[in-house]
Design a protein around this motif. Structure first.
Motif, short mmCIF file in Angstrom:
data_model
loop_
_atom_site.label_atom_id
_atom_site.label_comp_id
_atom_site.label_asym_id
_atom_site.label_seq_id
_atom_site.Cartn_x
_atom_site.Cartn_y
_atom_site.Cartn_z
N ASN A 276 0.64 -0.80 0.18
CA ASN A 276 -0.44 0.00 0.12
C ASN A 276 0.81 1.13 0.24
O ASN A 276 1.81 1.36 0.99
CB ASN A 276 -0.71 -0.08 1.39
CG ASN A 276 -1.99 -1.25 1.04
OD1 ASN A 276 -2.31 -1.05 0.51
ND2 ASN A 276 -1.70 -2.08 2.46
N THR A 277 0.52 2.06 -0.79
CA THR A 277 1.29 3.21 -1.00
C THR A 277 0.71 4.30 -0.72
O THR A 277 -0.40 4.73 -0.68
CB THR A 277 1.51 3.93 -2.63
OG1 THR A 277 2.61 2.55 -2.67
CG2 THR A 277 2.29 5.19 -2.26
N PHE A 278 1.04 5.40 -0.16
CA PHE A 278 1.07 6.42 0.93
C PHE A 278 1.59 8.16 0.42
O PHE A 278 2.89 8.10 0.20
CB PHE A 278 1.41 6.47 3.32
CG PHE A 278 0.05 5.06 3.42
CD1 PHE A 278 -0.70 5.90 3.64
CD2 PHE A 278 1.06 4.72 3.29
CE1 PHE A 278 -1.23 4.27 4.08
CE2 PHE A 278 0.65 3.32 4.07
CZ PHE A 278 -1.08 3.56 4.27
N ASP A 279 0.80 8.39 -0.53
CA ASP A 279 1.48 9.92 -1.31
C ASP A 279 0.27 10.77 -1.10
O ASP A 279 -0.92 10.08 -0.92
CB ASP A 279 1.87 9.27 -2.60
CG ASP A 279 2.95 10.73 -3.38
OD1 ASP A 279 3.27 11.28 -2.34
OD2 ASP A 279 3.24 9.71 -4.63
N GLY A 280 0.92 11.93 -1.81
CA GLY A 280 -0.08 13.42 -1.81
C GLY A 280 -0.64 13.51 -0.59
O GLY A 280 -0.13 13.97 0.51
N THR A 281 -2.14 13.42 -0.51
CA THR A 281 -2.94 13.73 0.84
C THR A 281 -2.53 12.85 1.60
O THR A 281 -3.47 13.02 3.10
CB THR A 281 -4.49 14.31 0.55
OG1 THR A 281 -5.13 12.97 -0.25
CG2 THR A 281 -4.50 15.04 -0.67
N GLN A 282 -2.19 11.48 1.69
CA GLN A 282 -1.77 10.48 2.59
C GLN A 282 -0.77 10.63 2.97
O GLN A 282 -0.47 9.66 4.52
CB GLN A 282 -2.44 8.71 1.78
CG GLN A 282 -3.63 8.47 1.43
CD GLN A 282 -4.99 8.82 2.63
OE1 GLN A 282 -4.66 7.75 3.44
NE2 GLN A 282 -5.48 9.51 2.20
N ILE A 283 0.44 11.52 2.99
CA ILE A 283 1.36 12.13 3.90
C ILE A 283 1.59 13.23 3.39
O ILE A 283 1.48 13.69 2.74
CB ILE A 283 2.73 10.73 3.16
CG1 ILE A 283 3.79 11.01 3.98
CG2 ILE A 283 2.28 11.03 1.98
CD1 ILE A 283 5.11 9.92 3.51
N GLU A 284 1.90 13.58 5.13
CA GLU A 284 2.02 15.08 4.81
C GLU A 284 3.20 15.44 5.77
O GLU A 284 3.18 14.32 6.74
CB GLU A 284 0.84 16.12 5.81
CG GLU A 284 -0.58 16.16 4.51
CD GLU A 284 -1.26 16.17 5.20
OE1 GLU A 284 -1.50 17.02 7.07
OE2 GLU A 284 -2.91 16.18 4.44
#
Length: 340
Positions: A276-284
């Motif tokens: 599962n990838t956390f990128d964009g609005t899913q990682i700050e």
């Protein structure tokens, strides 16, 4: 109006996530360009991020809006409309504490609806009802801030998002990710302060006590590290809590980068053990000190703790294109640190 009817009405709002103006990334980029102004570089701000929905024709709004808002807790769907990464967990586990405290002057009523606190983050949802039209232009927003135990909050990430529900009603959410996890303990006193808000005149203040949400908190100290010829990135700790997954990173770079103001602020994305990838609005990301030595990453809360998280930093070339720094890919093992 029942909670169910309220939530159904909110569900009708046509608010695609991409239209929810998330200016944290812009603030980060601007802060990187202005690193000599260290106060700006220390925190990522979203000030007066305004989404004007206009006068809606859903049949939900009426002359009794103020009364309805005073009776109905704003939960779940509101957080989701604001793009809050923990929205599903807040709704499912009822992590928000109903506050329903207000202050008012001749022109405006400010009601703190709910709040959530887990030691690492604070969320506060507020409703404003004006006797006349409220204004969201930058020059009319006024000044507002939140304190904990009477002091300015020490935050690495800080946002304030407003939504104009109708001409005299505004919903607002404040979010803080603290510089240091659990700095404020299990119980806090929160105060929301406002001055000359949304085109009105006068001061407002609401104070309320708040306890840490009941939920599992796991802190892992993996000490995972990677380095190349210029940089060292170390994962100091990973904290799984009800409102987020938090990763504290220490980053070292050549001393001259401090001197000539060329120190890096990498853009990270993460991949868990299931792909599962956390990128964009899913990682700050936010900065806990000057010049990017202590970086905090925030991911959504997780039901199950993965056996590992892999961080891949990115930089931007002169053409403005992102590229992966594969030599600095950092795998953070978690499976041996969890107390079964």
């Amino acid at each position: 109006m029942s909670k169910e009817k309220f939530n159904r009405s909110i569900d009708k709002l046509d608010v695609p996530l991409h239209k929810l103006i998330k200016r944290e990334k812009i603030a980060i980029h601007q802060a990187k360009k202005k690193k000599k102004a260290k106060k700006m570089a220390t925190r990522s701000f979203l000030t007066a991020c305004c989404l004007c929905l206009g006068l809606l024709s859903t049949g939900f709004f009426s002359s009794n809006m103020t009364e309805a808002l005073s009776k109905v807790p704003i939960i779940g769907t509101i957080y989701k409309e604001f793009g809050e990464m923990a929205a599903d967990h807040i709704e499912k586990n009822q992590f928000a504490t109903i506050i329903e405290k207000q202050d008012q002057n001749e022109s405006l009523t400010m009601t703190v609806k709910e709040a959530a606190y887990d030691g690492g983050r604070l969320l506060v949802t507020v409703a404003y009802a004006g006797k006349t039209n409220l204004l969201l232009e930058e020059k009319s927003i006024g000044h507002q801030y939140v304190t904990i135990n009477g002091e300015t909050i020490k935050s690495a990430m800080e946002t304030s998002t407003q939504s104009l529900l109708n001409s005299n009603t505004i919903i607002e959410m404040h979010e803080f990710t603290f510089t240091n996890y659990n700095e404020y303990g299990n119980s806090i006193e929160v105060a929301l302060h406002g001055k000359n808000l949304f085109g009105t005149k006068g001061d407002l203040q609401v104070r309320f006590p708040l306890k840490k949400v009941q939920g599992k908190i796991v802190e892992i100290n993996p000490k995972a590290k990677v380095q190349d010829e210029s940089y060292t990135i170390e994962a100091e700790k990973v904290i799984f809590s009800p409102l987020s997954t938090r990763i504290d990173l220490n980053i070292d770079y050549p001393e001259q980068m401090d001197t000539n103001d060329t120190w890096p602020w990498f853009n990270f994305y993460a991949i868990d053990d299931q792909g599962n990838t956390f990128d964009g609005t899913q990682i700050e990301s936010g900065m806990a000190n000057d010049n990017g030595h202590h970086i905090i990453l925030r991911l959504p809360p997780m039901e199950q703790i993965p056996t590992s998280l892999t961080l891949i930093p990115r930089d931007v070339n002169q053409a403005g294109q992102k590229y992966n720094l594969t030599a600095l890919k950092l795998k953070i093992p978690l499976e041996h640190n969890i107390d079964e």
